[in-house]
Motif scaffolding. Structure first.
Motif, PDB file in Angstrom:
ATOM      1  N   TRP B 292       0.895  -1.168   0.000  1.00  0.00           N
ATOM      2  CA  TRP B 292       0.000   0.000   0.000  1.00  0.00           C
ATOM      3  C   TRP B 292       0.921   1.202   0.000  1.00  0.00           C
ATOM      4  N   GLY B 293       1.272   1.637  -1.190  1.00  0.00           N
ATOM      5  CA  GLY B 293       2.374   2.572  -1.374  1.00  0.00           C
ATOM      6  C   GLY B 293       2.119   3.964  -0.852  1.00  0.00           C
ATOM      7  N   PRO B 294       3.055   4.500  -0.060  1.00  0.00           N
ATOM      8  CA  PRO B 294       2.931   5.863   0.433  1.00  0.00           C
ATOM      9  C   PRO B 294       3.373   6.883  -0.612  1.00  0.00           C
ATOM     10  N   MET B 295       3.074   8.146  -0.352  1.00  0.00           N
ATOM     11  CA  MET B 295       3.422   9.204  -1.294  1.00  0.00           C
ATOM     12  C   MET B 295       4.929   9.330  -1.467  1.00  0.00           C
ATOM     13  N   SER B 296       5.704   8.882  -0.440  1.00  0.00           N
ATOM     14  CA  SER B 296       7.159   8.977  -0.563  1.00  0.00           C
ATOM     15  C   SER B 296       7.663   8.084  -1.696  1.00  0.00           C
ATOM     16  N   ASP B 297       6.876   7.083  -2.101  1.00  0.00           N
ATOM     17  CA  ASP B 297       7.263   6.250  -3.249  1.00  0.00           C
ATOM     18  C   ASP B 297       6.791   6.874  -4.562  1.00  0.00           C
ATOM     19  N   ASN B 298       6.144   8.023  -4.473  1.00  0.00           N
ATOM     20  CA  ASN B 298       5.646   8.720  -5.660  1.00  0.00           C
ATOM     21  C   ASN B 298       4.541   7.998  -6.406  1.00  0.00           C
ATOM     22  N   ILE B 299       3.925   7.004  -5.784  1.00  0.00           N
ATOM     23  CA  ILE B 299       2.867   6.276  -6.503  1.00  0.00           C
ATOM     24  C   ILE B 299       1.594   7.117  -6.569  1.00  0.00           C
ATOM     25  N   VAL B 300       1.437   8.028  -5.597  1.00  0.00           N
ATOM     26  CA  VAL B 300       0.359   9.018  -5.680  1.00  0.00           C
ATOM     27  C   VAL B 300       0.996  10.403  -5.606  1.00  0.00           C
ATOM     28  N   GLY B 301       0.297  11.391  -6.105  1.00  0.00           N
ATOM     29  CA  GLY B 301       0.868  12.737  -6.079  1.00  0.00           C
ATOM     30  C   GLY B 301      -0.117  13.759  -6.590  1.00  0.00           C
ATOM     31  N   LEU B 302       0.392  14.941  -6.873  1.00  0.00           N
ATOM     32  CA  LEU B 302      -0.450  16.020  -7.373  1.00  0.00           C
ATOM     33  C   LEU B 302      -0.073  16.359  -8.810  1.00  0.00           C
ATOM     34  N   ALA B 303      -1.088  16.688  -9.608  1.00  0.00           N
ATOM     35  CA  ALA B 303      -0.830  17.194 -10.950  1.00  0.00           C
ATOM     36  C   ALA B 303      -0.336  18.633 -10.817  1.00  0.00           C
ATOM     37  N   GLN B 322       6.307  17.396   2.788  1.00  0.00           N
ATOM     38  CA  GLN B 322       7.552  17.042   3.465  1.00  0.00           C
ATOM     39  C   GLN B 322       7.265  16.229   4.724  1.00  0.00           C
ATOM     40  N   LYS B 323       6.284  16.739   5.513  1.00  0.00           N
ATOM     41  CA  LYS B 323       5.935  16.092   6.780  1.00  0.00           C
ATOM     42  C   LYS B 323       5.440  14.659   6.536  1.00  0.00           C
ATOM     43  N   ILE B 324       4.652  14.492   5.482  1.00  0.00           N
ATOM     44  CA  ILE B 324       4.071  13.170   5.223  1.00  0.00           C
ATOM     45  C   ILE B 324       5.132  12.221   4.664  1.00  0.00           C
ATOM     46  N   THR B 325       5.894  12.705   3.674  1.00  0.00           N
ATOM     47  CA  THR B 325       6.848  11.795   3.013  1.00  0.00           C
ATOM     48  C   THR B 325       8.005  11.429   3.937  1.00  0.00           C
ATOM     49  N   SER B 326       8.323  12.290   4.907  1.00  0.00           N
ATOM     50  CA  SER B 326       9.404  11.949   5.822  1.00  0.00           C
ATOM     51  C   SER B 326       8.977  10.852   6.792  1.00  0.00           C
ATOM     52  N   GLY B 327       7.659  10.607   6.856  1.00  0.00           N
ATOM     53  CA  GLY B 327       7.186   9.516   7.702  1.00  0.00           C
ATOM     54  C   GLY B 327       6.959   9.919   9.145  1.00  0.00           C
ATOM     55  N   GLN B 328       7.263  11.173   9.505  1.00  0.00           N
ATOM     56  CA  GLN B 328       7.103  11.569  10.909  1.00  0.00           C
ATOM     57  C   GLN B 328       5.641  11.816  11.263  1.00  0.00           C
TER      58      GLN B 328
END
Lengths: 314, 373
Positions: B292-303, B322-328
């Protein structure tokens, strides 16, 4: 909410009912003509899609929505011609041929429209208030603040009513559907006339589809009619084959979705399954009421509907 | 005469059948064959819709193109419009793809779950990847993305844009995936604009352009000035465009459908994942997994943002990202209240994946209700 607020919501719902009902109305008027002549065509959904895609492609290329309407007329008529040939000349089963036409139209429209998905329509049909009429309180915004294709139905519906009930060719049309042998002996050209009405039905279904792609949604997406062709078939029965009733029915059927959405916004939840079956429940109710009044009445359904005509097998 | 007519009927039926096959089903057979099968590594994609749906399947196909670009010695076959409402169609197509020597097969719709498991049993040497499901096997993995993280960011854009403090959200069905998206979006909106509310309307359809547009219009008439959506067609965006208001697209960049309205879209970006998966299979490091890929893997994102989005919004979104992709931190980190104001997730606690996957309540700030089954 204030009183004016509530009237406004009502006006919005009714105005939406008119635009949402218009594509169904066009298709239903076409099917009504076809069935009046004694031929049932269940390919409405397919013909609408063909009309929607060809109308959209033409309107994009020529930058003119009326060119799109013309193309939808031609394309819808051409597809209906297949049905006419199969069922009138070859006397195949009308239900099977109609269903095949729906599958065919769905596939072909998707194939043709591939490169047109996501293209903007340069000149879509837009609302043009009808002068003085649009200023009448309540009725103005409900009926006279739409696009030209909606206004066209205001002329088409009474014209068809007069044609069917008050004019000689209309009488022949009714005879075709009731008793083609009798019509034949009166000198009505049964085959030719049925061809004409089936093709005319396809043309109107095509315009119904084009209304979606040129005015309502203006864009092309695969399968964009999303079942409206079937609603139109039910509407013909609901209307008991009468164009005026078809108009009222189209607005009721079209208004159901609008009503459901608007009520949700006001915080009233009606189960969607219930709303989705309303058109069919209405249709059954109408049949029950009419048959209840007079059991011998045939509800206006053409007597020879679905039966192929063969001169030699009288 | 009778016999002739029978012959004619047969001929017509045959012609119609051929036309149908070429027009309708014909697309399914559309394969990308490069010159010969000369030693290329073969993979296949099975799609539920047409590549040109402008939404879900389109996004997957962009991923397929990315894979082919990055790995020129891979030959990717596609099969379009395979219905997922029955088992026969997907099983037949999956079997065919496996027989044709594909080493990795991506089945991209939830409804392919059981057919994929069934066919995978017969081809233990082929890797099957099923999108959005929950059943795995030795040679079957599942994959999906945490779209809610991208939706949170689009919520920030919407919250910064709204003037009426009323944002519309057109939802397809009241299922956990959609509810989760609405909640994440609302959290995003309220993080920058605590006064704003998100009004929800259900269409009960994934794909009905006219009805979805109508739902958008309804929300606009009710005073919303930004329209977000969890639908496969751009209907709601077109409604916003016509009224001169704004919108947030979904699946792929929807700005081409409504260039003046679309602020941004929450998009799928399957390419890198497809690349990594095929790479792992070729290097024999692949193992069955539920991804279940997180945004840090770039599988989801913004246009990309539309030109009407102000610069400072960019900054706020970047900080949150930044806050989300850093995992904190994640979107559903407490305190989170439900619509009645009761605390559902206590301060400092993260919601578990299991709870997120079965979301059946709205967070504070959502104006709408989830129909009871």
């Amino acid at each position: 909410m204030t009183d004016t607020g509530q009237t406004n919501v009502l006006v919005l719902i009714l105005a939406t009912a008119v635009t949402a009902g218009t594509p169904i109305l066009y298709a239903a008027l076409g099917e009504l003509l076809t069935e009046r002549s004694g031929v049932i065509n269940l390919g409405v959904e397919g013909m609408m899609l063909i009309g929607a895609v060809s109308g959209f492609m033409t309107a994009v290329v020529f930058k003119n929505p009326w060119a799109g309407v013309a193309a939808a007329l031609l394309a819808g008529g051409a597809v209906a011609l297949i049905h006419a040939f199969l069922t009138i000349t070859l006397r195949t089963n009308q239900v099977v041929s109609g269903l095949a036409l729906t599958i065919f139209g769905t596939g072909l429209s998707g194939y043709l429209g591939k490169s047109f998905i996501g293209l903007p329509l340069p000149v879509p049909f837009t609302s043009r208030p009808l002068g003085m009429l649009s200023e009448i309180p309540f009725f103005g915004p409900v009926f006279f603040n739409h696009d030209p294709l909606v206004y066209l139905t205001y002329l088409l519906v009474p014209a068809l009513w007069v044609f069917i009930y008050k004019m000689r060719p209309g009488m022949h049309l009714r005879a075709l559907g009731e008793n083609p042998s009798a019509a034949d002996s009166l000198g009505v050209k049964v085959f030719l006339s049925r061809y004409m009405y089936v093709v005319a039905g396809g043309m109107l279904a095509g315009v119904g589809g084009a209304y979606l792609s040129l005015a309502y949604a203006p864009s092309w997406l695969e399968n964009m009619t999303a079942g409206r062709g079937w609603i139109a078939v039910a509407l013909v029965i609901f209307a008991l084959w009468n164009p005026l009733r078809a108009m009222v029915g189209a607005y009721i059927f079209g208004g159901i979705d609008a009503l459901g959405l608007r009520l949700q916004v006001l915080g009233v939840m009606i189960p969607s399954f219930f709303l989705q079956m309303m058109p069919y429940i209405f249709t059954i109710l109408v049949l029950v009421v009419v048959l209840g009044k007079n059991r011998s009445a045939r509800t206006g359904s053409p007597g020879a509907l679905g039966i192929p005509f063969d001169r030699e097998e009288r | 005469m009778k016999r002739f007519r029978g012959f004619l009927v047969l001929t017509i039926v045959f012609i119609l059948a051929v036309a149908l096959v070429t027009a309708g089903c014909g697309k399914k057979q559309e394969e990308k064959k490069e010159a010969g099968d000369s030693g290329k590594f073969k993979v296949a994609f099975m799609y539920v819709g047409p590549v040109g749906d402008g939404g879900y399947t389109y996004a997957h196909d962009q991923g397929r193109k990315y894979l082919e670009e990055k790995m020129p010695d891979v030959q990717a076959t596609i099969v379009e419009s395979v219905p997922d409402t029955n088992a026969a169609d997907p099983e037949r197509e999956l079997t065919r793809l496996a027989e044709e020597g594909n080493k990795v097969i991506f089945a991209t719709s939830f409804g392919y779950m059981d057919p994929t498991i069934n066919v995978a049993k017969k081809y233990p040497n082929v890797v099957f990847m099923h999108c959005s499901g929950f059943k795995t096997a030795e040679n079957v993995g599942t994959y999906f993305g945490r779209m809610y993280q991208a939706r949170y960011l689009t919520g920030i854009v919407a919250g910064k844009t709204t003037k009426s403090n009323l944002i519309g959200y057109v939802g397809a069905y009241p299922i956990p995936e959609v509810v989760r998206g609405i909640n994440a979006f609302t959290q995003g909106v309220r993080s920058v604009n605590p006064k704003a509310k998100v009004k929800v309307v259900w269409t009960n359809t994934w794909y009905d352009p006219a009805k979805e547009k109508e739902a958008g219009k309804t929300l606009l008439d009710a005073g919303c000035d930004v329209i977000a959506q969890h639908q496969d067609t751009p209907g709601p965006q077109q409604a916003a465009e016509e009224k001169g208001k704004f919108g947030i697209g979904y699946n792929s960049d929807m700005s081409k459908f409504a260039p003046k309205a679309v602020l941004t879209s929450a998009v799928w970006n399957w390419g890198p994942y497809y690349y990594n998966t095929v790479k792992a299979v070729r290097e024999k490091t692949w193992k069955s997994d539920q991804y279940w890929g997180p945004m840090s893997d770039n599988i989801v994102g913004l246009a990309p943002f539309g030109p009407m989005v102000p610069e400072d919004v960019n900054k706020v979104v970047d900080e949150a990202k930044q806050k989300i992709t850093s995992g904190q931190w994640d979107v559903f980190t407490g305190p989170i209240k439900d619509q009645s104001g009761a605390v559902k997730v206590p301060e400092g606690q993260k919601m578990s994946d299991k709870d997120m996957l079965s979301f059946d309540w709205f967070v504070e700030g959502v104006d709408g209700s989830i129909p009871k089954k």
